[in-house]
Design a protein around this motif. Structure first.
Motif, PDB file in Angstrom:
ATOM      1  N   SER A  29       0.922  -1.443  -0.330  1.00  0.00           N
ATOM      2  CA  SER A  29      -0.101  -0.085   0.060  1.00  0.00           C
ATOM      3  C   SER A  29       0.869   1.557   0.041  1.00  0.00           C
ATOM      4  CB  SER A  29      -0.908   0.560   1.475  1.00  0.00           C
ATOM      5  OG  SER A  29      -0.676   0.065   2.350  1.00  0.00           O
ATOM      6  N   SER A  30       2.424   1.338  -0.046  1.00  0.00           N
ATOM      7  CA  SER A  30       3.577   2.787  -0.332  1.00  0.00           C
ATOM      8  C   SER A  30       3.825   2.428  -1.387  1.00  0.00           C
ATOM      9  CB  SER A  30       4.329   2.089   1.092  1.00  0.00           C
ATOM     10  OG  SER A  30       5.041   3.139   0.756  1.00  0.00           O
ATOM     11  N   LYS A  31       4.005   4.118  -1.629  1.00  0.00           N
ATOM     12  CA  LYS A  31       4.550   4.277  -2.879  1.00  0.00           C
ATOM     13  C   LYS A  31       6.215   4.430  -2.672  1.00  0.00           C
ATOM     14  CE  LYS A  31       1.742   4.970  -5.519  1.00  0.00           C
ATOM     15  NZ  LYS A  31       1.199   3.958  -5.990  1.00  0.00           N
ATOM     16  N   THR A  32       6.476   4.261  -1.278  1.00  0.00           N
ATOM     17  CA  THR A  32       7.792   4.039  -1.264  1.00  0.00           C
ATOM     18  C   THR A  32       8.818   2.622  -1.533  1.00  0.00           C
ATOM     19  OG1 THR A  32       7.823   5.351   1.091  1.00  0.00           O
ATOM     20  CG2 THR A  32       9.670   3.904   0.805  1.00  0.00           C
ATOM     21  N   LEU A  56      24.164  -0.636   4.029  1.00  0.00           N
ATOM     22  CA  LEU A  56      23.357   0.413   2.850  1.00  0.00           C
ATOM     23  C   LEU A  56      21.898   1.081   3.372  1.00  0.00           C
ATOM     24  CD1 LEU A  56      24.019  -2.307  -0.106  1.00  0.00           C
ATOM     25  CD2 LEU A  56      25.321   0.547   1.000  1.00  0.00           C
ATOM     26  N   SER A  57      21.449   0.015   4.735  1.00  0.00           N
ATOM     27  CA  SER A  57      19.895   0.683   4.898  1.00  0.00           C
ATOM     28  C   SER A  57      20.263   2.125   5.154  1.00  0.00           C
ATOM     29  CB  SER A  57      19.592  -0.310   5.709  1.00  0.00           C
ATOM     30  OG  SER A  57      20.011   0.218   6.843  1.00  0.00           O
ATOM     31  N   ASN A  58      21.223   2.383   5.833  1.00  0.00           N
ATOM     32  CA  ASN A  58      21.288   3.958   6.414  1.00  0.00           C
ATOM     33  C   ASN A  58      21.692   5.116   5.621  1.00  0.00           C
ATOM     34  OD1 ASN A  58      20.879   3.372   9.171  1.00  0.00           O
ATOM     35  ND2 ASN A  58      22.681   2.650   9.467  1.00  0.00           N
ATOM     36  N   GLU A  59      22.555   3.685   4.456  1.00  0.00           N
ATOM     37  CA  GLU A  59      22.721   5.000   3.012  1.00  0.00           C
ATOM     38  C   GLU A  59      21.992   5.984   2.289  1.00  0.00           C
ATOM     39  OE1 GLU A  59      25.397   3.827  -0.728  1.00  0.00           O
ATOM     40  OE2 GLU A  59      26.603   3.381   1.464  1.00  0.00           O
ATOM     41  N   PHE A  60      20.638   4.438   2.032  1.00  0.00           N
ATOM     42  CA  PHE A  60      19.440   4.687   1.326  1.00  0.00           C
ATOM     43  C   PHE A  60      18.512   5.557   1.957  1.00  0.00           C
ATOM     44  CE2 PHE A  60      22.703   2.677  -1.789  1.00  0.00           C
ATOM     45  CZ  PHE A  60      22.300   2.924  -3.154  1.00  0.00           C
ATOM     46  N   SER A  61      17.974   4.879   3.451  1.00  0.00           N
ATOM     47  CA  SER A  61      17.022   5.000   4.169  1.00  0.00           C
ATOM     48  C   SER A  61      16.034   5.959   3.876  1.00  0.00           C
ATOM     49  CB  SER A  61      17.421   5.892   5.815  1.00  0.00           C
ATOM     50  OG  SER A  61      18.456   6.852   5.433  1.00  0.00           O
ATOM     51  N   ASN A  62      16.540   7.201   3.181  1.00  0.00           N
ATOM     52  CA  ASN A  62      15.710   8.134   2.572  1.00  0.00           C
ATOM     53  C   ASN A  62      15.241   8.136   1.320  1.00  0.00           C
ATOM     54  OD1 ASN A  62      17.548   8.906   1.239  1.00  0.00           O
ATOM     55  ND2 ASN A  62      17.483  11.295   1.382  1.00  0.00           N
ATOM     56  N   LYS A  63      15.394   6.692   1.057  1.00  0.00           N
ATOM     57  CA  LYS A  63      14.727   6.367  -0.236  1.00  0.00           C
ATOM     58  C   LYS A  63      14.048   5.106  -0.490  1.00  0.00           C
ATOM     59  CE  LYS A  63      18.383   9.066  -3.234  1.00  0.00           C
ATOM     60  NZ  LYS A  63      19.611   9.176  -3.410  1.00  0.00           N
ATOM     61  N   LEU A  64      14.371   4.374   0.005  1.00  0.00           N
ATOM     62  CA  LEU A  64      13.935   2.741   0.081  1.00  0.00           C
ATOM     63  C   LEU A  64      13.935   2.547   1.461  1.00  0.00           C
ATOM     64  CD1 LEU A  64      16.775   0.911  -1.627  1.00  0.00           C
ATOM     65  CD2 LEU A  64      14.216   0.787  -2.272  1.00  0.00           C
ATOM     66  N   SER A  65      12.658   1.680   2.134  1.00  0.00           N
ATOM     67  CA  SER A  65      12.436   0.797   3.345  1.00  0.00           C
ATOM     68  C   SER A  65      13.421  -0.630   2.782  1.00  0.00           C
ATOM     69  CB  SER A  65      11.066   0.240   3.014  1.00  0.00           C
ATOM     70  OG  SER A  65      10.105   1.895   3.487  1.00  0.00           O
ATOM     71  N   PHE A  66      13.590  -0.672   3.988  1.00  0.00           N
ATOM     72  CA  PHE A  66      14.643  -2.394   4.068  1.00  0.00           C
ATOM     73  C   PHE A  66      13.961  -2.993   5.172  1.00  0.00           C
ATOM     74  CE2 PHE A  66      17.389   0.998   1.973  1.00  0.00           C
ATOM     75  CZ  PHE A  66      18.721  -0.627   1.751  1.00  0.00           C
ATOM     76  N   VAL A  67      13.889  -4.185   4.990  1.00  0.00           N
ATOM     77  CA  VAL A  67      13.304  -5.636   5.963  1.00  0.00           C
ATOM     78  C   VAL A  67      14.279  -6.605   5.548  1.00  0.00           C
ATOM     79  CG1 VAL A  67      11.279  -6.642   6.057  1.00  0.00           C
ATOM     80  CG2 VAL A  67      11.007  -4.324   5.403  1.00  0.00           C
ATOM     81  N   ASP A 109      24.193  -1.826  -6.013  1.00  0.00           N
ATOM     82  CA  ASP A 109      23.480  -1.215  -7.596  1.00  0.00           C
ATOM     83  C   ASP A 109      22.209  -1.477  -7.747  1.00  0.00           C
ATOM     84  OD1 ASP A 109      26.238  -0.813  -8.536  1.00  0.00           O
ATOM     85  OD2 ASP A 109      26.564  -1.938  -9.623  1.00  0.00           O
ATOM     86  N   ARG A 110      21.890  -2.720  -7.888  1.00  0.00           N
ATOM     87  CA  ARG A 110      20.503  -3.475  -7.755  1.00  0.00           C
ATOM     88  C   ARG A 110      20.080  -1.803  -6.812  1.00  0.00           C
ATOM     89  NH1 ARG A 110      19.414  -8.505  -9.135  1.00  0.00           N
ATOM     90  NH2 ARG A 110      19.930  -8.432 -11.166  1.00  0.00           N
ATOM     91  N   LEU A 111      20.187  -1.392  -5.415  1.00  0.00           N
ATOM     92  CA  LEU A 111      19.620  -0.747  -4.441  1.00  0.00           C
ATOM     93  C   LEU A 111      19.399   0.589  -5.400  1.00  0.00           C
ATOM     94  CD1 LEU A 111      21.244  -1.177  -1.214  1.00  0.00           C
ATOM     95  CD2 LEU A 111      18.599  -1.895  -1.567  1.00  0.00           C
ATOM     96  N   TRP A 112      20.570   1.461  -6.522  1.00  0.00           N
ATOM     97  CA  TRP A 112      21.108   2.715  -6.305  1.00  0.00           C
ATOM     98  C   TRP A 112      19.272   3.079  -7.697  1.00  0.00           C
ATOM     99  CZ3 TRP A 112      22.066   4.354 -11.827  1.00  0.00           C
ATOM    100  CH2 TRP A 112      21.453   5.514 -12.244  1.00  0.00           C
ATOM    101  N   LEU A 113      19.437   1.850  -8.287  1.00  0.00           N
ATOM    102  CA  LEU A 113      18.790   1.189  -9.240  1.00  0.00           C
ATOM    103  C   LEU A 113      17.084   1.525  -8.992  1.00  0.00           C
ATOM    104  CD1 LEU A 113      17.805   0.610 -12.319  1.00  0.00           C
ATOM    105  CD2 LEU A 113      18.122  -2.054 -12.031  1.00  0.00           C
ATOM    106  N   HIS A 114      16.873   1.272  -8.246  1.00  0.00           N
ATOM    107  CA  HIS A 114      15.329   1.590  -7.888  1.00  0.00           C
ATOM    108  C   HIS A 114      14.687   1.809  -6.443  1.00  0.00           C
ATOM    109  CE1 HIS A 114      14.586  -3.149  -9.760  1.00  0.00           C
ATOM    110  NE2 HIS A 114      15.405  -3.327  -9.030  1.00  0.00           N
ATOM    111  N   SER A 115      15.973   3.061  -5.844  1.00  0.00           N
ATOM    112  CA  SER A 115      15.665   3.552  -4.909  1.00  0.00           C
ATOM    113  C   SER A 115      15.318   5.188  -5.848  1.00  0.00           C
ATOM    114  CB  SER A 115      16.864   3.866  -4.364  1.00  0.00           C
ATOM    115  OG  SER A 115      17.751   4.596  -5.458  1.00  0.00           O
TER     116      SER A 115
END
Length: 115
Positions: A29-32, A56-67, A109-115
Motif C-alpha cells: 500500500s506504500s509508494k516507497t 546500505l540501509s543507512n545510506e539509502f534510508s530516505n529512498k527505500l524501506s529495508f526489511v 547497484d540494485r538499490l541505486w537502480l530501485h531507489s
C-alpha cells in the motif's frame, strides 16, 4: 559488525509470519520502494552480506524501506524463497526485481537502480 551499527540501521526485522505479512501489506500500500532480504541464521553467505545490508540501509534510508526476514522465523510466508540470501525489490507495491546471493557492490547497484 558492531552492535551499535546494527542498532542504528534502518532495517525492520520480521519476527514471525504475521509480522512479515503485516510488513508486506504496508509495502503493497506504500509508494516507497522497498527491499526484503530473505536469509537464515545458519547461512554463511547471509551472515556475510547482512552487515553491508545494514550499512546500505543507512545510506539509502530516505529512498527505500529495508526489511530482513529469517526464513526459519517466517516459514509460511517465505515458502517461495529457494535460495538464501534472496533480495526482493518492490516499487509501487509490486515486486519488480529479485537478486540471489551476496556481493555488496551488486546489492548497492540494485538499490541505486530501485531507489
Amino acid at each position: 559488525m558492531e552492535k551499535q551499527e546494527e542498532q542504528s540501521s534502518k532495517v525492520k526485522t520480521a519476527s514471525s509470519d504475521q509480522h512479515l505479512s503485516d510488513i508486506l501489506l504496508q509495502i503493497n500500500s506504500s509508494k516507497t520502494p522497498a527491499v526484503i532480504n530473505y536469509g537464515a541464521s545458519w547461512c554463511r553467505v547471509c551472515n556475510q552480506i547482512l552487515p553491508a545490508f545494514h550499512k546500505l540501509s543507512n545510506e539509502f534510508s530516505n529512498k527505500l524501506s529495508f526489511v530482513y526476514a529469517d526464513i526459519d522465523e517466517c516459514p509460511e510466508t517465505t515458502q517461495q524463497v529457494r535460495y538464501t540470501p534472496t533480495f526482493h525489490f518492490y516499487r509501487d507495491g509490486e515486486r519488480v526485481d529479485e537478486m540471489f546471493g551476496a556481493g555488496e557492490e551488486r546489492l548497492r547497484d540494485r538499490l541505486w537502480l530501485h531507489s
